[in-house]
Scaffold this active site. Sequence first.
Site, mmCIF file in Angstrom:
data_model
loop_
_atom_site.group_PDB
_atom_site.id
_atom_site.type_symbol
_atom_site.label_atom_id
_atom_site.label_comp_id
_atom_site.label_asym_id
_atom_site.label_seq_id
_atom_site.Cartn_x
_atom_site.Cartn_y
_atom_site.Cartn_z
ATOM 1 N N LYS A 11 18.318 15.956 6.102
ATOM 2 C CA LYS A 11 17.563 15.721 4.873
ATOM 3 C C LYS A 11 16.555 14.616 5.103
ATOM 4 O O LYS A 11 16.908 13.524 5.572
ATOM 5 C CB LYS A 11 18.522 15.310 3.744
ATOM 6 N N THR A 57 22.233 19.928 3.383
ATOM 7 C CA THR A 57 21.347 18.768 3.291
ATOM 8 C C THR A 57 21.468 18.085 1.929
ATOM 9 O O THR A 57 21.275 16.873 1.827
ATOM 10 C CB THR A 57 19.882 19.165 3.561
ATOM 11 N N ARG A 176 -15.752 -11.411 19.359
ATOM 12 C CA ARG A 176 -15.775 -10.241 18.488
ATOM 13 C C ARG A 176 -14.722 -10.384 17.400
ATOM 14 O O ARG A 176 -13.792 -11.199 17.499
ATOM 15 C CB ARG A 176 -15.512 -8.964 19.288
ATOM 16 N N GLN A 228 -4.479 -5.717 25.138
ATOM 17 C CA GLN A 228 -3.378 -5.514 26.080
ATOM 18 C C GLN A 228 -2.676 -6.833 26.407
ATOM 19 O O GLN A 228 -1.446 -6.926 26.381
ATOM 20 C CB GLN A 228 -3.897 -4.872 27.375
ATOM 21 N N HIS A 256 -12.323 -1.365 14.436
ATOM 22 C CA HIS A 256 -13.612 -1.927 14.844
ATOM 23 C C HIS A 256 -14.475 -2.346 13.648
ATOM 24 O O HIS A 256 -14.489 -1.688 12.610
ATOM 25 C CB HIS A 256 -14.383 -0.908 15.678
#
Length: 301
Positions: A11, A57, A176, A228, A256
């Site tokens: 479910k 379920t 940035r 990263q 961005h």
Amino acid sequence: MSQLAAARYGKDNIRLYKVHRNQDGMQSVVEMTVCILLEGDIETSYTKADNSVVVATDTQKQTTYILAKQNPVTPPELFAAILGDHFIKTYPHIHAANVSIIQKRWTRMTVDGKPHPHSFYRDSEETRDVSCRAVEGKGLSIHSGINNLLVLKSTGSAFYGFHRDEYTQLPETQDRILSTAVKSGWLWDTFPTLEDVKRQKGKFDEAWEQVRTITMGTFARDSSASVQNTMYKMCDQILAAVPGVQAVDYSLPNKHYFEIDLSWHKGLKNTGKDAEVYAPQSDPNGLIECTVTRKGGKAKL
């Protein structure tokens, strides 16, 4: 000829809300969505139309509500373990139960400078996500997580020195905007029994707070050379701060914000160090993922 290679059913989207009423009038609330998927000796329901092996379920849904009434639903790791343990112990032919919980945020209101006893607000779409796999005779594997924690910093992020070839158009940048919707998870060492989960239930909330604090603190303070490298620093700190966790994973979409060249309008400067007005982008976007384990450990994304 064919054969059933794997099967599970259950479910999904069980909506659950619970209110805790304290004697002093203070109340707390929890809202979550639960998914249950069962595995075991159920192949004949697929291959021979034999429904005698099917735990309906709807039964799974009603079980969720009953166990929520009879047990604590916080931390969500504990409630997921309670549900998973119930299914593998109640039904001899069910050998594994997979329980996923998405807990939504309800934050207590402050009214007239005081915490209000029974009023709350949704301060973000961030969720606390938990999954538990209970396997007969093998214990409970629990994965905790944070999802959709939206963060942004307007400086302190760079991206340069990346590989360039004939297909590369992206310019390097020393500064940035960096924004992402954090999805992070941490895998606990396997718990042999439900009683082990209960004995250590206090560490789940503590770890969740630590991961959020490390994530936001590292995001804000790190002079980021790349998403990263920043996410690796987060993982490394979490493993050092939270014993009992064997692996940490992050999935960070790069949201961005592009500079807008307005020089066409009377030489108006709005790029580089003069940039103030940006165009938020929806897609396409970068997506960076990693899993970091303790040395010698193995884990999949």
